[in-house]
Design a protein around this motif. Structure first.
Motif, mmCIF file in Angstrom:
data_model
loop_
_atom_site.group_PDB
_atom_site.id
_atom_site.type_symbol
_atom_site.label_atom_id
_atom_site.label_comp_id
_atom_site.label_asym_id
_atom_site.label_seq_id
_atom_site.Cartn_x
_atom_site.Cartn_y
_atom_site.Cartn_z
ATOM 1 N N PHE A 1 15.925 6.631 15.906
ATOM 2 C CA PHE A 1 14.801 7.559 15.717
ATOM 3 C C PHE A 1 13.897 7.079 14.592
ATOM 4 O O PHE A 1 14.360 6.650 13.548
ATOM 5 N N GLU A 2 12.605 7.147 14.841
ATOM 6 C CA GLU A 2 11.636 6.729 13.828
ATOM 7 C C GLU A 2 10.651 7.854 13.577
ATOM 8 O O GLU A 2 10.594 8.823 14.331
ATOM 9 N N LEU A 3 9.869 7.672 12.517
ATOM 10 C CA LEU A 3 8.834 8.644 12.199
ATOM 11 C C LEU A 3 7.485 7.959 12.384
ATOM 12 O O LEU A 3 7.214 6.946 11.743
ATOM 13 N N LEU A 4 6.691 8.496 13.299
ATOM 14 C CA LEU A 4 5.334 7.969 13.464
ATOM 15 C C LEU A 4 4.471 8.739 12.482
ATOM 16 O O LEU A 4 4.166 9.901 12.692
ATOM 17 N N GLN A 5 4.132 8.093 11.409
ATOM 18 C CA GLN A 5 3.453 8.754 10.301
ATOM 19 C C GLN A 5 1.965 8.438 10.310
ATOM 20 O O GLN A 5 1.577 7.266 10.391
ATOM 21 N N ALA A 6 1.126 9.493 10.174
ATOM 22 C CA ALA A 6 -0.312 9.265 10.032
ATOM 23 C C ALA A 6 -0.537 8.740 8.619
ATOM 24 O O ALA A 6 -0.027 9.311 7.646
ATOM 25 N N VAL A 7 -1.285 7.650 8.513
ATOM 26 C CA VAL A 7 -1.540 7.032 7.214
ATOM 27 C C VAL A 7 -2.431 7.925 6.350
ATOM 28 O O VAL A 7 -2.268 7.996 5.135
ATOM 29 N N ASP A 8 -3.373 8.605 7.012
ATOM 30 C CA ASP A 8 -4.373 9.375 6.274
ATOM 31 C C ASP A 8 -4.077 10.863 6.156
ATOM 32 O O ASP A 8 -4.911 11.620 5.682
ATOM 33 N N HIS A 9 -2.910 11.285 6.619
ATOM 34 C CA HIS A 9 -2.591 12.713 6.533
ATOM 35 C C HIS A 9 -1.080 12.822 6.390
ATOM 36 O O HIS A 9 -0.342 12.693 7.367
ATOM 37 N N GLY A 10 -0.640 13.051 5.182
ATOM 38 C CA GLY A 10 0.795 13.065 4.894
ATOM 39 C C GLY A 10 1.612 14.021 5.744
ATOM 40 O O GLY A 10 2.769 13.750 6.058
ATOM 41 N N ASN A 11 1.014 15.145 6.121
ATOM 42 C CA ASN A 11 1.786 16.121 6.885
ATOM 43 C C ASN A 11 1.742 15.910 8.383
ATOM 44 O O ASN A 11 2.325 16.691 9.135
ATOM 45 N N ILE B 1 4.009 0.860 2.156
ATOM 46 C CA ILE B 1 3.905 0.350 3.524
ATOM 47 C C ILE B 1 3.175 -0.977 3.589
ATOM 48 O O ILE B 1 2.418 -1.333 2.680
ATOM 49 N N ASP B 2 3.387 -1.680 4.661
ATOM 50 C CA ASP B 2 2.708 -2.945 4.910
ATOM 51 C C ASP B 2 1.484 -2.613 5.779
ATOM 52 O O ASP B 2 1.639 -2.260 6.954
ATOM 53 N N PRO B 3 0.277 -2.745 5.210
ATOM 54 C CA PRO B 3 -0.908 -2.378 5.984
ATOM 55 C C PRO B 3 -1.050 -3.167 7.286
ATOM 56 O O PRO B 3 -1.700 -2.713 8.225
ATOM 57 N N ALA B 4 -0.398 -4.319 7.339
ATOM 58 C CA ALA B 4 -0.479 -5.123 8.565
ATOM 59 C C ALA B 4 0.293 -4.494 9.716
ATOM 60 O O ALA B 4 0.205 -4.940 10.850
ATOM 61 N N LYS B 5 1.059 -3.443 9.419
ATOM 62 C CA LYS B 5 1.828 -2.806 10.485
ATOM 63 C C LYS B 5 1.146 -1.536 10.989
ATOM 64 O O LYS B 5 1.685 -0.848 11.849
ATOM 65 N N ILE B 6 -0.030 -1.242 10.455
ATOM 66 C CA ILE B 6 -0.717 -0.010 10.860
ATOM 67 C C ILE B 6 -1.216 -0.141 12.298
ATOM 68 O O ILE B 6 -1.842 -1.136 12.666
ATOM 69 N N ILE B 7 -0.907 0.873 13.094
ATOM 70 C CA ILE B 7 -1.321 0.893 14.493
ATOM 71 C C ILE B 7 -2.507 1.831 14.625
ATOM 72 O O ILE B 7 -2.505 2.937 14.088
ATOM 73 N N MET B 8 -3.502 1.375 15.357
ATOM 74 C CA MET B 8 -4.708 2.166 15.552
ATOM 75 C C MET B 8 -4.612 2.951 16.857
ATOM 76 O O MET B 8 -4.403 2.379 17.917
ATOM 77 N N MET C 1 0.864 -1.206 0.000
ATOM 78 C CA MET C 1 0.000 0.000 0.000
ATOM 79 C C MET C 1 0.890 1.244 0.000
ATOM 80 O O MET C 1 1.882 1.293 0.710
ATOM 81 N N LYS C 2 0.534 2.203 -0.836
ATOM 82 C CA LYS C 2 1.380 3.407 -0.898
ATOM 83 C C LYS C 2 0.743 4.531 -0.101
ATOM 84 O O LYS C 2 -0.453 4.758 -0.158
ATOM 85 N N ILE C 3 1.576 5.219 0.639
ATOM 86 C CA ILE C 3 1.081 6.425 1.302
ATOM 87 C C ILE C 3 2.058 7.554 1.022
ATOM 88 O O ILE C 3 3.192 7.307 0.610
ATOM 89 N N VAL C 4 1.604 8.772 1.249
ATOM 90 C CA VAL C 4 2.497 9.908 1.043
ATOM 91 C C VAL C 4 2.862 10.489 2.404
ATOM 92 O O VAL C 4 1.991 10.791 3.212
ATOM 93 N N SER C 5 4.149 10.601 2.619
ATOM 94 C CA SER C 5 4.624 11.210 3.861
ATOM 95 C C SER C 5 5.223 12.558 3.509
ATOM 96 O O SER C 5 6.057 12.650 2.608
ATOM 97 N N GLY C 6 4.796 13.595 4.207
ATOM 98 C CA GLY C 6 5.326 14.935 3.960
ATOM 99 C C GLY C 6 6.838 14.972 4.093
ATOM 100 O O GLY C 6 7.512 15.733 3.416
ATOM 101 N N ARG C 7 7.385 14.152 4.966
ATOM 102 C CA ARG C 7 8.828 14.189 5.185
ATOM 103 C C ARG C 7 9.595 13.195 4.333
ATOM 104 O O ARG C 7 10.741 13.427 3.993
ATOM 105 N N LEU C 8 8.962 12.056 4.004
ATOM 106 C CA LEU C 8 9.692 11.013 3.286
ATOM 107 C C LEU C 8 9.254 10.823 1.843
ATOM 108 O O LEU C 8 9.852 10.047 1.119
ATOM 109 N N GLY C 9 8.187 11.527 1.462
ATOM 110 C CA GLY C 9 7.695 11.328 0.095
ATOM 111 C C GLY C 9 6.808 10.104 0.018
ATOM 112 O O GLY C 9 6.243 9.666 1.018
ATOM 113 N N GLU C 10 6.694 9.514 -1.178
ATOM 114 C CA GLU C 10 5.825 8.359 -1.353
ATOM 115 C C GLU C 10 6.505 7.129 -0.754
ATOM 116 O O GLU C 10 7.674 6.861 -1.014
#
Lengths: 81, 144
Positions: free
Chosen positions: B45-55, B13-20, B1-10
């Motif tokens: 250091f990691e980036l906790l990225q919102a799946v539904d909001h790139g920024n 991702i593995d949807p099975a790793k999505i945390i609710m 699954m592709k998502i857009v991250s404001g910091r990392l670009g496109e």
């Protein structure tokens, strides 16, 4: 905002599950007791506001020297304290 | 699954790793799906990225790496929200705020992120200990 005046020893009910009790009034401080379901979180407003503000700042895009940041991050945890 | 991250670009991702995060993150209650992405190679250091909001993304780090005796108690409502019986399955991260001078980066020790890895549930909790710093220097050496 609903405004009520209560005296020490009096309480306020919110819905069926929440009771706010004024336990003691001491000068400028009021001691408040809160009974609520354990599924509800209760916080001092200024702490919650501080965390919200820190979150907002942390998520805002900033122009940062990525090279410097990258170096700091890679070094982090690798040095013996 | 592709998502857009404001910091990392496109990013793929593995949807099975999505945390609710059922309550989102404090101040951003609408966005509930997040996942951790690597931020800087070869660093904790990691980036906790919102799946539904790139920024919407936060830099996070393990707090025990710079405050080894960091501890707190989980309250009932937090345990319930995380469907956890104890701290055993819980991972703790803190959000890092990076100002213009990256050496002055700070971590919010009073509002850690707790993740139940086995249920992929997360929550940002508010700790009551006023001695905890919302702006704890990450890269500075504290005076002993």
């Amino acid at each position: 905002m609903l405004i009520l005046t209560r005296k020490s020893g009096e309480s306020i009910n919110i819905g069926d599950d929440i009771i706010i009790s004024i336990l003691e009034v001491n000068g400028k401080s009021v001691r408040v007791g809160i009974e609520a379901p354990s599924s509800m979180s209760i916080h001092r407003e200024e702490i919650y506001a501080m965390i919200k503000e820190q979150n907002r700042k942390a998520s805002a895009w900033k122009e940062v020297n990525m090279e410097t940041l990258g170096k700091l991050m890679k070094k982090f945890g690798k040095e013996k304290p | 699954m592709k998502i857009v991250s404001g910091r990392l670009g496109e990013v793929d991702i593995d949807p099975a790793k999505i945390i609710m995060f059922p309550e989102g993150v404090i101040g951003f209650p609408k966005y509930k799906r997040f996942l951790f992405l690597p931020f800087v190679e070869d660093s904790p250091f990691e980036l906790l990225q919102a799946v539904d909001h790139g920024n919407l993304a936060f830099i996070t780090v393990d707090p025990f790496m710079f405050v080894p005796d960091y501890k707190f108690e989980l309250e009932d409502h937090d345990m319930l929200a995380l469907q956890a019986l104890s701290m055993d399955n819980i991972t703790v991260k803190v959000i890092v705020n990076i100002p213009e001078d990256p050496a002055k980066a700070t971590a919010n020790m009073q509002g850690p992120l707790l993740i139940n890895e086995s249920r992929l549930l997360g929550k940002q909790i508010v700790l009551h200990d006023k001695a905890l710093d919302t702006k704890h220097g990450v890269f500075e050496r504290p005076a002993l």
